[in-house]
Design a protein around this motif. Structure first.
Motif, PDB file in Angstrom:
ATOM      1  N   PRO A 200       0.888  -1.153  -0.050  1.00  0.00           N
ATOM      2  CA  PRO A 200      -0.139   0.091  -0.084  1.00  0.00           C
ATOM      3  C   PRO A 200       1.087   1.226  -0.040  1.00  0.00           C
ATOM      4  O   PRO A 200       2.079   1.457   0.237  1.00  0.00           O
ATOM      5  CB  PRO A 200      -0.879  -0.047   1.309  1.00  0.00           C
ATOM      6  CG  PRO A 200       0.122  -0.755   2.110  1.00  0.00           C
ATOM      7  CD  PRO A 200       0.769  -2.020   1.491  1.00  0.00           C
ATOM      8  N   GLU A 201       0.109   2.161  -0.393  1.00  0.00           N
ATOM      9  CA  GLU A 201       0.767   3.770  -0.290  1.00  0.00           C
ATOM     10  C   GLU A 201       1.128   4.006   1.207  1.00  0.00           C
ATOM     11  O   GLU A 201       0.343   3.647   2.018  1.00  0.00           O
ATOM     12  CB  GLU A 201      -0.037   4.650  -0.788  1.00  0.00           C
ATOM     13  CG  GLU A 201      -0.249   4.620  -2.286  1.00  0.00           C
ATOM     14  CD  GLU A 201      -1.293   5.578  -2.715  1.00  0.00           C
ATOM     15  OE1 GLU A 201      -2.054   5.994  -2.116  1.00  0.00           O
ATOM     16  OE2 GLU A 201      -1.647   5.762  -4.123  1.00  0.00           O
ATOM     17  N   THR A 223       3.051   0.403  -5.603  1.00  0.00           N
ATOM     18  CA  THR A 223       1.756   0.719  -4.587  1.00  0.00           C
ATOM     19  C   THR A 223       0.629   0.702  -5.217  1.00  0.00           C
ATOM     20  O   THR A 223       0.180   0.793  -6.232  1.00  0.00           O
ATOM     21  CB  THR A 223       2.056   2.225  -4.046  1.00  0.00           C
ATOM     22  OG1 THR A 223       2.182   3.080  -5.255  1.00  0.00           O
ATOM     23  CG2 THR A 223       3.530   2.361  -3.542  1.00  0.00           C
ATOM     24  N   PRO A 225      -3.323   1.730  -4.300  1.00  0.00           N
ATOM     25  CA  PRO A 225      -4.371   2.905  -3.746  1.00  0.00           C
ATOM     26  C   PRO A 225      -4.956   2.504  -2.473  1.00  0.00           C
ATOM     27  O   PRO A 225      -5.458   1.379  -2.347  1.00  0.00           O
ATOM     28  CB  PRO A 225      -5.339   3.352  -4.972  1.00  0.00           C
ATOM     29  CG  PRO A 225      -4.752   2.718  -6.231  1.00  0.00           C
ATOM     30  CD  PRO A 225      -3.968   1.532  -5.911  1.00  0.00           C
ATOM     31  N   THR A 226      -5.075   3.476  -1.577  1.00  0.00           N
ATOM     32  CA  THR A 226      -5.764   3.392  -0.183  1.00  0.00           C
ATOM     33  C   THR A 226      -6.976   4.174   0.013  1.00  0.00           C
ATOM     34  O   THR A 226      -7.424   5.043  -0.933  1.00  0.00           O
ATOM     35  CB  THR A 226      -4.834   3.645   0.749  1.00  0.00           C
ATOM     36  OG1 THR A 226      -4.442   5.202   0.491  1.00  0.00           O
ATOM     37  CG2 THR A 226      -3.806   2.938   0.886  1.00  0.00           C
ATOM     38  N   ASP A 227      -7.906   3.689   0.763  1.00  0.00           N
ATOM     39  CA  ASP A 227      -9.258   4.223   0.770  1.00  0.00           C
ATOM     40  C   ASP A 227      -9.035   5.375   1.974  1.00  0.00           C
ATOM     41  O   ASP A 227      -8.075   5.695   2.180  1.00  0.00           O
ATOM     42  CB  ASP A 227     -10.265   3.344   1.353  1.00  0.00           C
ATOM     43  CG  ASP A 227      -9.908   2.837   2.799  1.00  0.00           C
ATOM     44  OD1 ASP A 227      -8.937   3.326   3.680  1.00  0.00           O
ATOM     45  OD2 ASP A 227     -10.414   1.577   3.247  1.00  0.00           O
ATOM     46  N   GLU A 236      -8.185  -3.144  -5.912  1.00  0.00           N
ATOM     47  CA  GLU A 236      -7.001  -2.475  -6.655  1.00  0.00           C
ATOM     48  C   GLU A 236      -5.671  -3.408  -6.516  1.00  0.00           C
ATOM     49  O   GLU A 236      -5.076  -3.495  -7.455  1.00  0.00           O
ATOM     50  CB  GLU A 236      -6.619  -1.057  -5.689  1.00  0.00           C
ATOM     51  CG  GLU A 236      -7.662  -0.111  -6.315  1.00  0.00           C
ATOM     52  CD  GLU A 236      -7.602   0.212  -7.781  1.00  0.00           C
ATOM     53  OE1 GLU A 236      -6.470   0.474  -8.308  1.00  0.00           O
ATOM     54  OE2 GLU A 236      -8.947  -0.124  -8.565  1.00  0.00           O
TER      55      GLU A 236
END
Length: 503
Positions: A200-201, A223, A225-227, A236
């Motif tokens: 994750p980022e 990486t 994307p995150t929520d 993703e």
């Protein structure tokens, strides 16, 4: 040439006379520590970085190896006193910068025993009981995260080393399964594919560094994307793994299980299912977040942790054991084979192995290795599950108290409610002053005055990386009133700094 009264050229610690010397010297050192503690006015001596360097320059005038040695009492008094005067007092309520809890007294005593007996884990004859203790601690920790029969692991120097070893195992195991080839024999160039790490980022920096060390390269850390809560989006991750070209092979999907700034825990059950479907190793970095396992209230945050192929945890963070007390745990012990030795070395004879004379040289990056298992075992058995859980819950409660106080202050901005024990916030100075520069200077002013030790970090706000201050609550003896006093002090220093910078 001189010798001691026992006829020895030096003073070995393990003899009867040596143990008495240790007792005397430890008492001297403890007296010095108590004297220094009595003179403390804050979590660190005032003077900042310049003051610390100046003190070191005065204390370290003599050469490391003089022509003639000195009495151990004089050397200890000299160096221990200087060391202690410029050490961070981790018991002080304003020591809030880093993930360094004050260790338990029993753990410190165990550390002394480990140093005195100086066992090692690389060969049976270097530490017979130590080896079984080490294996037992690993087995118990594996059970703590939910692993079953066949799990394994190793104690390490810290989370960064654990993450590096996890990616070694992930790279070699995944490529062996997918390609039927051996990375640790043939090397990466011979395989004709580019390994990729997916994470994750905002993942811990040690993952990118591990990719560099392993020859994967940071350009091949992809990486996800995150929520809005900063958690990796499983769909993703699935898309990225599906769309990788044939010459790029994902070897690891790395998940946060309690990030160091925000305590973020990625959706582990969903990620485990995705990793299995794509034949990718799932690694969970729980170096900080594993502390939630001790708490009945917080344990649910880590649901799915046992589905990971490997887990990093640090008991010198949320475990109150002296550093270093870290571990890499693996769901299948055989996946540590890349760290094994050739059978032709002096440490791995087949007949000795069959007879049970087995060291731990096949599970670690290190050969000679200190016995960290003793202080971990003593600390955890001394505290017990109930008290350890209460300590975690108390620190979490302190973080929530600090967050509520910060949110109520008009000049302070809370970034997010803390899921664990890290509280991110910043001071909002008057118009015309740069917010990032001001908070950086505010932190340094507190450090220089020796009033409070706060960390700083960078988080994204409206698409920009901004400076935030961080309180790390890992001392369960701190009180809410003490936290309020620290924030009062910070507000007073900030107000004075605004006037100073506005002139």
């Amino acid at each position: 040439m001189t010798s001691t009264t026992t006829g020895s050229l030096y003073d070995p610690a393990g003899t009867a006379a040596g143990l008495e010397n240790v007792r005397s010297l430890v008492n001297l050192a403890l007296d010095v520590l108590q004297e220094v503690a009595a003179d403390r006015g804050g979590p660190v001596a005032p003077g900042g970085a310049h003051g610390a360097r100046e003190a070191a320059a005065k204390a370290l005038v003599e050469p490391l190896l003089p022509e003639h040695g000195s009495a151990p009492t004089a050397v200890l008094d000299d160096l221990v006193r200087s060391y202690a005067q410029w050490s961070v007092d981790l018991t002080h309520p304003a020591a809030l910068a880093r993930m360094q809890p004050p260790p338990t007294a029993s753990g410190v005593a165990a550390e002394l025993v480990a140093a005195t007996l100086n066992q090692s884990l690389h060969a049976w004859e270097s530490g017979p009981f130590a080896l079984d203790l080490d294996r037992w601690v690993i087995s118990q920790l594996a059970g703590l995260v939910g692993y079953g029969v066949g799990a394994g692991g190793t104690l390490t120097a810290g989370g960064s080393v654990s993450n590096l070893m996890a990616l070694v195992a992930a790279r070699d195991e995944t490529l062996a399964v997918k390609l039927g080839r051996s990375v640790f024999q043939e090397g990466l160039p011979a395989l004709g594919v580019q390994p990729v790490v997916v994470c994750p980022e905002g993942i811990h920096f040690s993952i990118g560094r591990a990719a560099r060390v392993l020859g994967i390269g940071e350009d091949h850390v992809v990486t996800v994307p995150t929520d809005a809560q900063g958690r990796m989006i499983p769909a993703e991750a699935d898309r990225i793994l599906t769309e990788l070209p044939a010459d790029r092979v994902a070897v690891a999907l790395v998940a946060c299980a309690g990030s160091t700034d925000l305590g973020i825990v990625d959706p582990l059950p969903e990620l485990a299912e995705i990793a299995r479907r794509h034949g990718v190793w799932l690694h969970a970095d729980a170096a900080y977040g594993a502390g939630a396992l001790f708490s009945d209230e917080l344990r649910g945050m880590l649901d799915g942790l046992a589905e990971a192929d490997s887990v990093t945890l640090d008991l010198h963070k949320f475990g109150w054991s002296p550093a270093s007390s870290a571990a890499l745990l693996v769901r299948r012990e055989e996946t540590l084979l890349p760290f094994g030795l050739s059978p032709t070395t002096c440490l791995s004879a087949d007949d000795d192995t069959c007879a049970g004379y087995i060291g731990s040289q096949n599970t670690s990056l290190q050969t000679t290795r200190r016995v960290d298992a003793l202080k971990i075992a003593v600390t955890m058995r001394t505290l017990g599950k109930e008290r350890l859980g209460a300590m975690v819950d108390t620190c979490h409660g302190l973080a929530r108290h600090a967050a509520a106080r910060i949110a109520a202050e008009p000049r302070l901005e809370l970034f997010v409610d803390p899921p664990l024990t890290a509280v991110l916030f910043r001071y909002l100075p008057a118009d015309g002053l740069d917010v990032d520069a001001f908070n950086g200077k505010l932190r340094r002013r507190l450090l220089e005055d020796g009033r409070a030790l706060l960390a700083r970090t960078h988080v994204e706000v409206d698409g920009r990386s901004r400076v935030f201050l961080k309180l790390m609550l890992l001392n369960p003896d701190t009180t809410p009133a003490q936290l309020d006093a620290i924030l009062d002090e910070l507000l007073a220093v900030a107000a004075a700094l605004e006037v100073e910078l506005g002139d």
